[in-house]
Design a protein around this motif. Structure first.
Motif, PDB file in Angstrom:
ATOM      1  N   TYR A 158      -9.205   1.593  10.258  1.00 53.39           N
ATOM      2  CA  TYR A 158      -9.336   0.233   9.886  1.00 53.39           C
ATOM      3  C   TYR A 158      -9.502  -0.437  11.225  1.00 53.39           C
ATOM      4  CZ  TYR A 158      -7.994   1.853   5.541  1.00 53.39           C
ATOM      5  OH  TYR A 158      -7.672   2.373   4.342  1.00 53.39           O
ATOM      6  N   GLN A 185      -1.176   8.551   7.855  1.00 54.32           N
ATOM      7  CA  GLN A 185      -1.962   7.701   6.914  1.00 54.32           C
ATOM      8  C   GLN A 185      -2.186   6.319   7.539  1.00 54.32           C
ATOM      9  OE1 GLN A 185      -1.733   7.883   2.542  1.00 54.32           O
ATOM     10  NE2 GLN A 185      -0.226   9.380   2.963  1.00 54.32           N
ATOM     11  N   ILE A 217      -8.458  -1.803  -0.232  1.00 55.69           N
ATOM     12  CA  ILE A 217      -8.105  -0.519  -0.054  1.00 55.69           C
ATOM     13  C   ILE A 217      -7.709  -0.218  -1.448  1.00 55.69           C
ATOM     14  CG2 ILE A 217      -6.061   0.811   0.683  1.00 55.69           C
ATOM     15  CD1 ILE A 217      -6.026  -0.679   3.318  1.00 55.69           C
ATOM     16  N   THR A 261      -8.186  -4.416  11.746  1.00 56.79           N
ATOM     17  CA  THR A 261      -6.927  -4.521  11.350  1.00 56.79           C
ATOM     18  C   THR A 261      -6.306  -5.211  12.403  1.00 56.79           C
ATOM     19  OG1 THR A 261      -4.945  -4.145   9.940  1.00 56.79           O
ATOM     20  CG2 THR A 261      -5.966  -2.501  11.535  1.00 56.79           C
ATOM     21  N   ILE A 286      -0.031  -1.024   7.153  1.00 52.72           N
ATOM     22  CA  ILE A 286      -0.834  -2.578   6.784  1.00 52.72           C
ATOM     23  C   ILE A 286       0.132  -3.191   5.762  1.00 52.72           C
ATOM     24  CG2 ILE A 286      -2.706  -3.235   5.851  1.00 52.72           C
ATOM     25  CD1 ILE A 286      -4.246  -1.123   6.819  1.00 52.72           C
ATOM     26  N   LEU A 309       0.835  -1.184   0.021  1.00 53.24           N
ATOM     27  CA  LEU A 309      -0.079   0.107  -0.023  1.00 53.24           C
ATOM     28  C   LEU A 309       0.573   1.333  -0.063  1.00 53.24           C
ATOM     29  CD1 LEU A 309      -2.794  -1.019   2.464  1.00 53.24           C
ATOM     30  CD2 LEU A 309      -2.889  -0.994   0.128  1.00 53.24           C
ATOM     31  N   GLU A 333      -2.918   3.477   6.531  1.00 52.62           N
ATOM     32  CA  GLU A 333      -2.432   2.423   5.639  1.00 52.62           C
ATOM     33  C   GLU A 333      -1.027   2.112   5.493  1.00 52.62           C
ATOM     34  OE1 GLU A 333      -5.918   4.497   3.743  1.00 52.62           O
ATOM     35  OE2 GLU A 333      -4.062   5.245   4.565  1.00 52.62           O
ATOM     36  N   ALA A 362      -5.832  -5.362   1.948  1.00 46.19           N
ATOM     37  CA  ALA A 362      -4.992  -4.341   0.819  1.00 46.19           C
ATOM     38  C   ALA A 362      -5.553  -4.182  -0.344  1.00 46.19           C
ATOM     39  CB  ALA A 362      -3.652  -5.087   0.929  1.00 46.19           C
TER      40      ALA A 362
END
Length: 262
Positions: free
Chosen positions: A142, A231, A250, A145, A236, A106, A233, A247
């Motif tokens: 998220y 961020q 996203i 997660t 992740i 990501l 992400e 992933a």
């Protein structure tokens, strides 16, 4: 870093690959996604892909990597830290060096710029900077997660697989890291390498993560800095099936958003 631990990688096998870096995520291999993000950053002058047998990575959509003049391939050594130490500061990878991993599917140019801006924005200039995500930010985006969290007085943190190595002062840190690589998911085991007082303060959560990292760096004769990514992400990476599913979700949403803005 696109190497692989000894033995069969279960996630790669489940996705029809022998190498984890070649697992497709939303139609594109993880390695190609990471290299693509790095390639879009003007501050990145060279991309060095490190793996046990780099030629095995040139399969499918990664085959075009050799055609990119910015990309170099080089074999790794026996571990992550020793592989970095073998090339950092050399003609192949002169200082400063940015390190990331092939499973950072990501990763975006914006994340890289945020990290580098933070590193370069420090007037005193650190020797080593490490990116982390803070739990409230990550789970705010998220909530389902599952990550490994380092718990300190000021919050819980998970690694974002971005490291800025500014100069040769980081070599002792790489040597230490080489000795604890197998325990890297066990934060307290790593912290224990810096003495009982720091470990006690971490256990009792009487120290902030930023201060703990600074004190750990000082014991190695370097200035170590924490960069908290905005961020969610950024933390992740793709280590397990649930990460791969998330992933892909996203990335699909990103594609729809980009298409709508085009």
């Amino acid at each position: 870093m696109a190497g692989q631990r000894p033995g069969i990688d279960i996630l790669a096998q489940e996705n029809g690959q022998t190498l984890k870096a070649l697992i497709p995520v939303a139609g594109q291999s993880m390695l190609s996604r990471v290299v693509g993000a790095l390639d879009l950053c003007p501050r990145i002058s060279r991309i060095v892909v490190v793996a046990q047998d780099p030629q095995l990575l040139l399969s499918g959509d990664t085959a075009r990597l050799l055609a990119n003049p910015k990309v170099r391939l080089t074999p790794s050594t026996n571990g992550i830290a020793s592989s970095i130490a073998a090339i950092a500061g050399s003609a192949l990878a002169p200082w400063p060096v940015l390190v990331t991993t092939a499973d950072h599917a990501l990763l975006t140019p914006e994340m890289i710029d945020e990290f580098l801006d933070s590193c370069e924005g420090n007037a005193k200039g650190g020797d080593l900077a490490i990116a982390f995500g803070e739990r409230r930010i990550v789970e705010g985006g998220y909530p389902r997660t599952s990550r490994t969290w380092l718990k300190f007085r000021d919050g819980h943190y998970s690694g974002a697989n971005l490291f800025a190595l500014r100069n040769a002062k980081v070599m002792p840190a790489l040597t230490l890291w080489s000795g604890v690589e197998q325990q890297r998911k066990k934060g307290l085991a790593v912290i224990s390498q810096f003495g009982p007082l720091l470990l006690l303060r971490a256990l009792t959560r009487t120290i902030s993560f930023r201060n703990a990292l600074a004190k750990a760096g000082a014991t190695l004769g370097l200035k170590a800095e924490l960069v908290v990514m905005s961020q969610p992400e950024a933390v992740i990476d793709v280590d397990k099936p649930a990460d791969l599913v998330l992933a892909e979700q996203i990335l699909r949403l990103r594609e729809k958003s980009e298409a709508a803005c085009a």
